[in-house]
Design an enzyme around this catalytic site. Structure first.
Site, PDB file in Angstrom:
ATOM      1  N   SER A  22       7.407   4.745   2.325  1.00  0.00           N
ATOM      2  CA  SER A  22       7.439   5.922   3.429  1.00  0.00           C
ATOM      3  C   SER A  22       6.897   6.257   3.659  1.00  0.00           C
ATOM      4  O   SER A  22       6.312   7.588   4.777  1.00  0.00           O
ATOM      5  CB  SER A  22       8.954   6.011   4.034  1.00  0.00           C
ATOM      6  OG  SER A  22       8.710   6.713   2.611  1.00  0.00           O
ATOM      7  N   SER A  32       7.860   5.403  -2.266  1.00  0.00           N
ATOM      8  CA  SER A  32       7.147   5.501  -1.154  1.00  0.00           C
ATOM      9  C   SER A  32       6.555   6.648  -0.821  1.00  0.00           C
ATOM     10  O   SER A  32       5.718   7.032  -0.783  1.00  0.00           O
ATOM     11  CB  SER A  32       7.892   5.945  -0.187  1.00  0.00           C
ATOM     12  OG  SER A  32       9.210   4.825   0.075  1.00  0.00           O
ATOM     13  N   LYS A  59       5.606  15.919   4.431  1.00  0.00           N
ATOM     14  CA  LYS A  59       5.664  14.047   5.063  1.00  0.00           C
ATOM     15  C   LYS A  59       7.053  15.056   6.105  1.00  0.00           C
ATOM     16  O   LYS A  59       8.081  16.339   5.515  1.00  0.00           O
ATOM     17  CB  LYS A  59       6.815  13.670   3.583  1.00  0.00           C
ATOM     18  CG  LYS A  59       7.487  12.392   4.156  1.00  0.00           C
ATOM     19  CD  LYS A  59       7.742  11.859   3.069  1.00  0.00           C
ATOM     20  CE  LYS A  59       8.504  10.362   3.197  1.00  0.00           C
ATOM     21  NZ  LYS A  59       8.827   9.638   2.796  1.00  0.00           N
TER      22      LYS A  59
END
Ligand code: GLN
Length: 486
Positions: free
Chosen positions: A153, A177, A78
Site C-alpha cells: 500500500s 506494503s 506516507k
C-alpha cells in the site's frame, strides 16, 4: 547540477561542502513534483511552504556547524502517518479533511533530525491493498511504466523515490506494503522488526503487524533513515525498550562467512521465470562474494501464512476501524433520522469496498462461535510460523527469497479479483506474522521492470539484514536505478 536521484549520502556531501543548500535541494524536489506528479500521482498533499521554511532552518543549522545525517534532506511521508497541522487522509474519504493535532513519533524524530517534509504520499485506503488502486483518490502510477501499478500500500512513497521526487520516504508494512512497492518501483524498502520503531501516530490497520520503515535509493540510505526513527517510545507500549545498534558502523561487514538459507516455499510454481532467475543470480552473486548457501531450506507452514494473515489482519482492523463513527472525527453524515442511521451511513459512504470487506471478514472471524475456529486457529498457526523461522535462524544468518512472485502488473488487471490481489504478498506476509525484519533490494530488470530481492533476518537484527543487502549491492555493482521517465 542534476539534483534528482541524489542519495542521502551524496546529498549530505553536497550540503556539508556548501555546494548546494537545503533550499535549493528542496526547490529541485518540489519542481520535479510539479513537473511529473500529474503523471505519477505519488502525492496526495504537498507542503511547499512548510518544506521551504524547514529548509531555511536546516540551512541555518548547517551554517552553525550543527545537524546530522538527515539535516536538510527532503523526504515524503506516507499519508498514514500523522502530521501536526498537515492533512492526513490515510487514502480514505473518511479522513479526507482530517488534520491531526500531533506528529507521529517517526515524523517527529525525522523533523528533529532536520529532514524536510515535501508532502504526504498516496496509498491504498487504510493501507489495505497491494496496488494503490484501493486509494479513495486516483491511484499512483509506476514510474517505470505508467500503465502499471506501483505496488501497495506504500505505492506513493515508493513511486516518489523512484521518480526522483524525494530523496527518501517513509512507508508502513503490515503484510508487505514497504517491500512489495519497493520491489515494483526499483528502490530499497526496509521493514524493521515489530517493536523496533514506534507506532505512535501511525493510523492503525492491524496493530500486531504494522511497522513503519524507509524507502530509499541505496541500502546505506536505509540504514541512515532507520537510525533516525528506531528506538523505544514511552508512548507506544509495543515499542521495544532495547538498545538501537549503530547500523552504519556494521554496514560494511561484507558477505564473507554469511550463511544464507533459501526457503523453497517462497518460489511457488507460478513465480514469474524472470523473477526466479534474477533472484537466483543475486544469490549466486552473494556466494561469489563469500557467502555460503543452502538452496533447500523448508518452512513448511508458509502456505498457511496467507490464510492466517487474512484472519488476523482483518480481525484487528475491524476493531481499529470501529472508531470511525462520524462522531469523534473524520467524515460525518448527519442527515439521518436516528443516531444509528447517521453512523451506518457515515461508514457506508466513508469507507471503500476493500475496507468494508476487511471489516466484515474480521467481525465474522471474531464473532461468538467462530472465534475458536478462525481467530484462535490463526493465532496457533502464527506461533508455528514463528517457530519455523526460529529454527531456520539457528542455521542461517539470513533467509533470501523474491519479494514478490512477479514484476509490477497492469493497472486494473486484479481489481476485480481480491484473491489474486492477496496472492501478491505470499513472500512478504510471513515476515510480518513472525515480526521479523526484512528488506527488498533491486536485483535487476525483467522486460524493463524491476525485481526485488528479499532478505529476512532474526528479530532485531536489522544490522545483519542491512549488511547482507549492502554486500549484495556491492557484489552486483548495482547503482541506484533510474526509470526511463525524463
Ligand atoms: N497487501 C496486504 C494487505 O492488503 C498488505 C498491506 C500492508 O502491508 N499494509 O493487507
Amino acid at each position: 547540477m542534476d539534483l534528482a536521484y541524489l542519495t542521502i549520502e551524496r546529498a549530505r556531501e553536497l550540503l556539508d561542502s556548501r555546494q548546494v543548500s537545503s533550499v535549493e535541494l528542496t526547490r529541485a524536489c518540489l519542481d520535479r513534483v510539479e513537473a511529473l506528479d500529474g503523471r505519477i500521482n505519488a502525492f496526495l498533499t504537498t507542503t511547499p511552504e512548510l518544506a521551504l521554511a524547514q529548509a531555511e532552518e536546516a540551512d541555518r543549522r548547517l551554517a552553525r556547524g550543527e545537524g546530522g545525517p538527515l539535516t536538510g534532506v527532503p523526504m515524503a511521508l506516507k499519508d498514514v502517518l500523522s502530521t501536526a497541522g498537515v492533512r492526513t487522509t490515510c487514502g480514505s474519504k473518511m479522513l479526507e479533511n482530517f488534520t491531526p493535532l500531533y506528529d507521529a513519533t517517526v515524523v517527529a524524530r525525522l523533523r528533529d533530525a532536520g529532514a524536510i517534509t515535501l508532502g504526504k504520499t498516496n496509498m491504498d485506503e487504510f493501507a489495505m491493498g497491494s496496488s494503490n488502486e484501493n486509494s479513495a483518490f486516483e491511484p499512483t502510477r509506476n514510474p517505470w511504466d505508467t500503465e502499471r501499478v506501483p505496488g501497495g500500500s506504500s505505492g506513493g512513497s515508493a513511486a516518489a523515490v523512484a521518480a526522483g521526487e524525494a530523496v527518501f520516504s517513509l512507508g508502513t508494512d503490515t503484510g508487505g506494503s514497504i517491500r512489495q512497492p519497493a520491489a515494483y518501483c526499483g528502490v530499497v524498502g526496509l521493514k524493521p522488526t515489530y517493536g523496533r520503531v514506534s507506532r505512535f501516530g501511525l493510523v492503525a490497520f492491524a496493530s500486531s503487524l504494522d511497522q513503519a520503515g524507509p524507502l530509499t535509493r541505496t541500502v546505506g540510505d536505509a540504514a541512515l533513515a532507520l537510525q533516525a526513527i528506531a528506538g523505544h517510545d514511552p508512548r507506544d507500549s509495543t515499542s521495544a525498550p532495547i538498545e538501537v545498534p549503530d547500523f552504519i558502523a556494521r554496514l560494511d561487514g561484507g558477505a564473507s562467512g554469511l550463511r544464507i538459507g533459501v526457503p523453497v516455499e517462497y518460489f511457488p510454481p507460478d513465480t514469474q521465470p524472470g523473477v526466479r532467475e534474477a533472484v537466483s543470480r543475486a544469490i549466486n552473486d552473494l556466494v561469489a562474494a563469500g557467502a555460503t548457501v543452502d538452496w533447500e531450506v523448508s518452512l513448511p507452514s508458509t502456505p498457511y501464512a496467507l490464510a492466517t494473515y487474512y484472519i488476523i489482519a482483518p480481525s484487528e482492523a475491524s476493531a481499529n476501524l470501529a472508531r470511525y463513527d462520524g462522531v469523534k472525527y473524520g467524515y460525518s453524515y448527519q442527515d439521518g433520522a436516528t443516531m444509528w442511521e447517521n453512523m451506518e451511513t457515515t461508514r457506508g459512504l466513508g469507507f471503500g469496498d476493500e475496507v468494508k470487506r476487511r471489516i466484515m471478514l474480521g467481525t465474522y472471524a471474531l464473532s461468538a462461535g467462530y472465534y475458536d475456529a478462525y481467530y484462535l486457529k490463526a493465532q496457533k498457526v502464527r506461533t508455528l510460523i514463528r517457530a519455523e523461522f526460529d529454527e531456520a535462524f539457528r542455521k542461517y544468518d539470513v533467509l533470501v527469497a523474491p519479494t514478490a512472485p512477479s514484476v509490477a502488473f497492469p493497472l486494473g488487471s486484479k481489481v476485480n479479483d481480491p484473491y489474486a490481489m492477496y496472492l501478491n504478498d505470499v513472500c512478504t506476509l510471513p515476515v510480518n506474522i513472525a515480526g521479523l525484519p526484512g528488506i527488498s533490494v533491486p536485483c535487476g530488470l525483467v522486460d524493463g521492470l524491476p525485481v526485488g530481492l528479499q532478505i529476512i533476518g532474526r528479530p532485531f537484527d536489522e544490522a545483519g539484514v542491512l549488511r547482507a543487502a549492502r554486500a549484495y549491492e556491492l557484489a552486483a555493482g548495482s547503482e541506484a536505478l533510474r526509470p526511463p521517465l525524463d
